[in-house]
Design a protein around this motif. Sequence first.
Motif, PDB file in Angstrom:
ATOM      1  N   PHE A  26       0.884  -1.172   0.000  1.00 54.92           N
ATOM      2  CA  PHE A  26       0.000   0.000   0.000  1.00 54.92           C
ATOM      3  C   PHE A  26       0.917   1.214   0.000  1.00 54.92           C
ATOM      4  O   PHE A  26       1.605   1.482   0.981  1.00 54.92           O
ATOM      5  N   LEU A  27       0.938   1.951  -1.112  1.00 55.39           N
ATOM      6  CA  LEU A  27       1.767   3.140  -1.225  1.00 55.39           C
ATOM      7  C   LEU A  27       0.852   4.352  -1.121  1.00 55.39           C
ATOM      8  O   LEU A  27       0.069   4.648  -2.022  1.00 55.39           O
ATOM      9  N   LEU A  28       0.941   5.036   0.008  1.00 52.76           N
ATOM     10  CA  LEU A  28       0.054   6.167   0.302  1.00 52.76           C
ATOM     11  C   LEU A  28       0.509   7.402  -0.457  1.00 52.76           C
ATOM     12  O   LEU A  28       1.661   7.824  -0.341  1.00 52.76           O
ATOM     13  N   THR A  29      -0.403   8.003  -1.247  1.00 47.80           N
ATOM     14  CA  THR A  29      -0.091   9.197  -2.021  1.00 47.80           C
ATOM     15  C   THR A  29      -1.092  10.298  -1.689  1.00 47.80           C
ATOM     16  O   THR A  29      -1.992  10.120  -0.859  1.00 47.80           O
ATOM     17  N   ASP A  30      -0.978  11.422  -2.393  1.00 46.77           N
ATOM     18  CA  ASP A  30      -1.922  12.511  -2.185  1.00 46.77           C
ATOM     19  C   ASP A  30      -3.310  12.192  -2.727  1.00 46.77           C
ATOM     20  O   ASP A  30      -4.233  12.992  -2.570  1.00 46.77           O
ATOM     21  N   SER A  31      -3.467  11.049  -3.367  1.00 47.13           N
ATOM     22  CA  SER A  31      -4.785  10.612  -3.834  1.00 47.13           C
ATOM     23  C   SER A  31      -5.510   9.787  -2.779  1.00 47.13           C
ATOM     24  O   SER A  31      -6.570   9.215  -3.052  1.00 47.13           O
ATOM     25  N   ALA A  32      -4.961   9.723  -1.565  1.00 45.42           N
ATOM     26  CA  ALA A  32      -5.472   8.834  -0.527  1.00 45.42           C
ATOM     27  C   ALA A  32      -6.883   9.166  -0.079  1.00 45.42           C
ATOM     28  O   ALA A  32      -7.583   8.313   0.478  1.00 45.42           O
ATOM     29  N   LEU A  33      -7.327  10.405  -0.284  1.00 44.12           N
ATOM     30  CA  LEU A  33      -8.659  10.806   0.163  1.00 44.12           C
ATOM     31  C   LEU A  33      -9.632  11.062  -0.988  1.00 44.12           C
ATOM     32  O   LEU A  33     -10.683  11.665  -0.789  1.00 44.12           O
ATOM     33  N   THR A  34      -9.306  10.589  -2.168  1.00 43.53           N
ATOM     34  CA  THR A  34     -10.198  10.807  -3.306  1.00 43.53           C
ATOM     35  C   THR A  34     -11.457   9.954  -3.213  1.00 43.53           C
ATOM     36  O   THR A  34     -12.463  10.255  -3.848  1.00 43.53           O
ATOM     37  N   GLY A  35     -11.391   8.877  -2.440  1.00 39.51           N
ATOM     38  CA  GLY A  35     -12.522   7.961  -2.374  1.00 39.51           C
ATOM     39  C   GLY A  35     -12.596   7.032  -3.565  1.00 39.51           C
ATOM     40  O   GLY A  35     -13.524   6.228  -3.688  1.00 39.51           O
ATOM     41  N   ASN A  36     -11.620   7.108  -4.446  1.00 40.76           N
ATOM     42  CA  ASN A  36     -11.562   6.263  -5.634  1.00 40.76           C
ATOM     43  C   ASN A  36     -10.532   5.164  -5.426  1.00 40.76           C
ATOM     44  O   ASN A  36      -9.329   5.435  -5.423  1.00 40.76           O
ATOM     45  N   PRO A  37     -10.969   3.901  -5.251  1.00 46.55           N
ATOM     46  CA  PRO A  37     -10.011   2.806  -5.023  1.00 46.55           C
ATOM     47  C   PRO A  37      -8.975   2.676  -6.129  1.00 46.55           C
ATOM     48  O   PRO A  37      -7.857   2.223  -5.883  1.00 46.55           O
ATOM     49  N   LYS A  38      -9.315   3.092  -7.349  1.00 45.84           N
ATOM     50  CA  LYS A  38      -8.375   2.994  -8.457  1.00 45.84           C
ATOM     51  C   LYS A  38      -7.220   3.983  -8.299  1.00 45.84           C
ATOM     52  O   LYS A  38      -6.175   3.812  -8.931  1.00 45.84           O
ATOM     53  N   ARG A  55      22.378   3.007 -20.170  1.00 45.48           N
ATOM     54  CA  ARG A  55      21.832   2.449 -21.409  1.00 45.48           C
ATOM     55  C   ARG A  55      21.547   3.513 -22.464  1.00 45.48           C
ATOM     56  O   ARG A  55      21.275   3.195 -23.609  1.00 45.48           O
ATOM     57  N   ASN A  56      21.560   4.788 -22.025  1.00 47.08           N
ATOM     58  CA  ASN A  56      21.309   5.914 -22.910  1.00 47.08           C
ATOM     59  C   ASN A  56      19.965   5.781 -23.624  1.00 47.08           C
ATOM     60  O   ASN A  56      19.831   6.068 -24.817  1.00 47.08           O
ATOM     61  N   THR A  57      18.973   5.354 -22.861  1.00 42.93           N
ATOM     62  CA  THR A  57      17.642   5.189 -23.437  1.00 42.93           C
ATOM     63  C   THR A  57      16.596   5.223 -22.335  1.00 42.93           C
ATOM     64  O   THR A  57      16.920   5.163 -21.142  1.00 42.93           O
ATOM     65  N   THR A  58      15.338   5.326 -22.721  1.00 44.21           N
ATOM     66  CA  THR A  58      14.257   5.303 -21.746  1.00 44.21           C
ATOM     67  C   THR A  58      13.898   3.864 -21.401  1.00 44.21           C
ATOM     68  O   THR A  58      13.897   2.980 -22.260  1.00 44.21           O
ATOM     69  N   LEU A  59      13.591   3.648 -20.124  1.00 41.71           N
ATOM     70  CA  LEU A  59      13.085   2.349 -19.680  1.00 41.71           C
ATOM     71  C   LEU A  59      11.568   2.324 -19.741  1.00 41.71           C
ATOM     72  O   LEU A  59      10.969   1.291 -20.044  1.00 41.71           O
ATOM     73  N   TRP A  60      10.933   3.458 -19.394  1.00 41.83           N
ATOM     74  CA  TRP A  60       9.474   3.600 -19.499  1.00 41.83           C
ATOM     75  C   TRP A  60       9.165   4.997 -20.009  1.00 41.83           C
ATOM     76  O   TRP A  60       9.876   5.956 -19.685  1.00 41.83           O
ATOM     77  N   SER A  61       8.114   5.105 -20.777  1.00 36.06           N
ATOM     78  CA  SER A  61       7.706   6.395 -21.324  1.00 36.06           C
ATOM     79  C   SER A  61       6.242   6.672 -21.004  1.00 36.06           C
ATOM     80  O   SER A  61       5.426   5.754 -20.934  1.00 36.06           O
ATOM     81  N   LYS A  62       5.927   7.943 -20.820  1.00 29.16           N
ATOM     82  CA  LYS A  62       4.564   8.436 -20.646  1.00 29.16           C
ATOM     83  C   LYS A  62       3.826   7.732 -19.505  1.00 29.16           C
ATOM     84  O   LYS A  62       2.722   7.234 -19.669  1.00 29.16           O
ATOM     85  N   ILE A  63       4.450   7.733 -18.345  1.00 26.98           N
ATOM     86  CA  ILE A  63       3.843   7.130 -17.159  1.00 26.98           C
ATOM     87  C   ILE A  63       3.083   8.210 -16.398  1.00 26.98           C
ATOM     88  O   ILE A  63       3.666   9.192 -15.943  1.00 26.98           O
ATOM     89  N   GLY A  64       1.791   8.025 -16.248  1.00 28.21           N
ATOM     90  CA  GLY A  64       0.954   9.025 -15.608  1.00 28.21           C
ATOM     91  C   GLY A  64       0.943   8.910 -14.093  1.00 28.21           C
ATOM     92  O   GLY A  64       1.496   7.963 -13.512  1.00 28.21           O
ATOM     93  N   VAL A  65       0.287   9.862 -13.460  1.00 22.50           N
ATOM     94  CA  VAL A  65       0.178   9.890 -11.998  1.00 22.50           C
ATOM     95  C   VAL A  65      -0.588   8.662 -11.511  1.00 22.50           C
ATOM     96  O   VAL A  65      -1.564   8.222 -12.132  1.00 22.50           O
ATOM     97  N   ASP A  66      -0.140   8.107 -10.388  1.00 20.85           N
ATOM     98  CA  ASP A  66      -0.761   6.946  -9.752  1.00 20.85           C
ATOM     99  C   ASP A  66      -0.691   5.700 -10.634  1.00 20.85           C
ATOM    100  O   ASP A  66      -1.536   4.805 -10.543  1.00 20.85           O
ATOM    101  N   SER A  67       0.337   5.621 -11.464  1.00 21.33           N
ATOM    102  CA  SER A  67       0.537   4.453 -12.316  1.00 21.33           C
ATOM    103  C   SER A  67       1.687   3.602 -11.795  1.00 21.33           C
ATOM    104  O   SER A  67       2.662   4.119 -11.244  1.00 21.33           O
ATOM    105  N   VAL A  68       1.557   2.299 -12.005  1.00 23.58           N
ATOM    106  CA  VAL A  68       2.577   1.335 -11.603  1.00 23.58           C
ATOM    107  C   VAL A  68       2.899   0.466 -12.808  1.00 23.58           C
ATOM    108  O   VAL A  68       2.009  -0.132 -13.402  1.00 23.58           O
TER     109      VAL A  68
END
Length: 277
Positions: free
Chosen positions: A134-146, A192-205
Amino acid sequence: MKKVILYIFIAAVSMGVYTSCTKSNDYIAGYTTTDPNSLSTAYFKFVHASPSFAKLFNVPDAFNVIVNGTKINSPILSFGGTSMAPVLGTGYGYATVPAGVLQIKLSTNGVLTGDSLAFKIYTKTVSPGQFYTFLLTDSALTGNPKKEIFIRDSTPMILQGYYNLRFINAVGNDSATTSTGTSTVDIFSYSRNTTLWSKIGVDSVTTFQLLGTNISVPDTLYVTRTPASGSPLLPGRVVLAKLAITPLFRNYTIYYKGDGTLTTGTTARSLAYYVNQ
């Protein structure tokens, strides 16, 4: 329900993308999703990554995590802290909890039990032998489980000469968008001089990615703003945070945390990591 004896369990974590991403360099391989020796317990880790915690909850940023009546953190948690069960001390931070429905209570520090005042209660269900974070973020009180980063963790296979890495974007308040017009971030590997992940949005894993390692060659991982167009190398990117790491043959989670508008101070944006196994 009887309290179980808490201890730190060396474990590993994995999960598919928590919210959708444009690019996925996923490592798909055999996963051990259960602990065959556990029929009645599960394993739980709590990570505090909410920089606005005191303002959101209207309490000091110092609290305990009480799971089914038993405190699992030591010492008291504040921003950047992770749960460490009090019986043993290792760097992995998993505690045993009873399988089934969990009452995860965030409480101010009590004199005897550490739960004198519960200011937030979450209810989650865990399965026997499974691992959870459980990684607590600033979205903790949104009421949205997602929006709550409650992850069922699995165990990627660790191969000789490789390590497994995943990324969590836990920064919700970010004003560094004017230069590119986008709020997503990339993870760029210097070695590696490259990206490992691109376009990762907030609250994404992301899922775990299998990467080759050379223990004598450290790497620096950069959180960068996703370019508006093209895929420039590091000098052409807006760097938001960075982390030097010399990985061994283990599983790691890196997470972008803090207030994205700050570059200095306790809650400033930064890239951190913890070892899963």
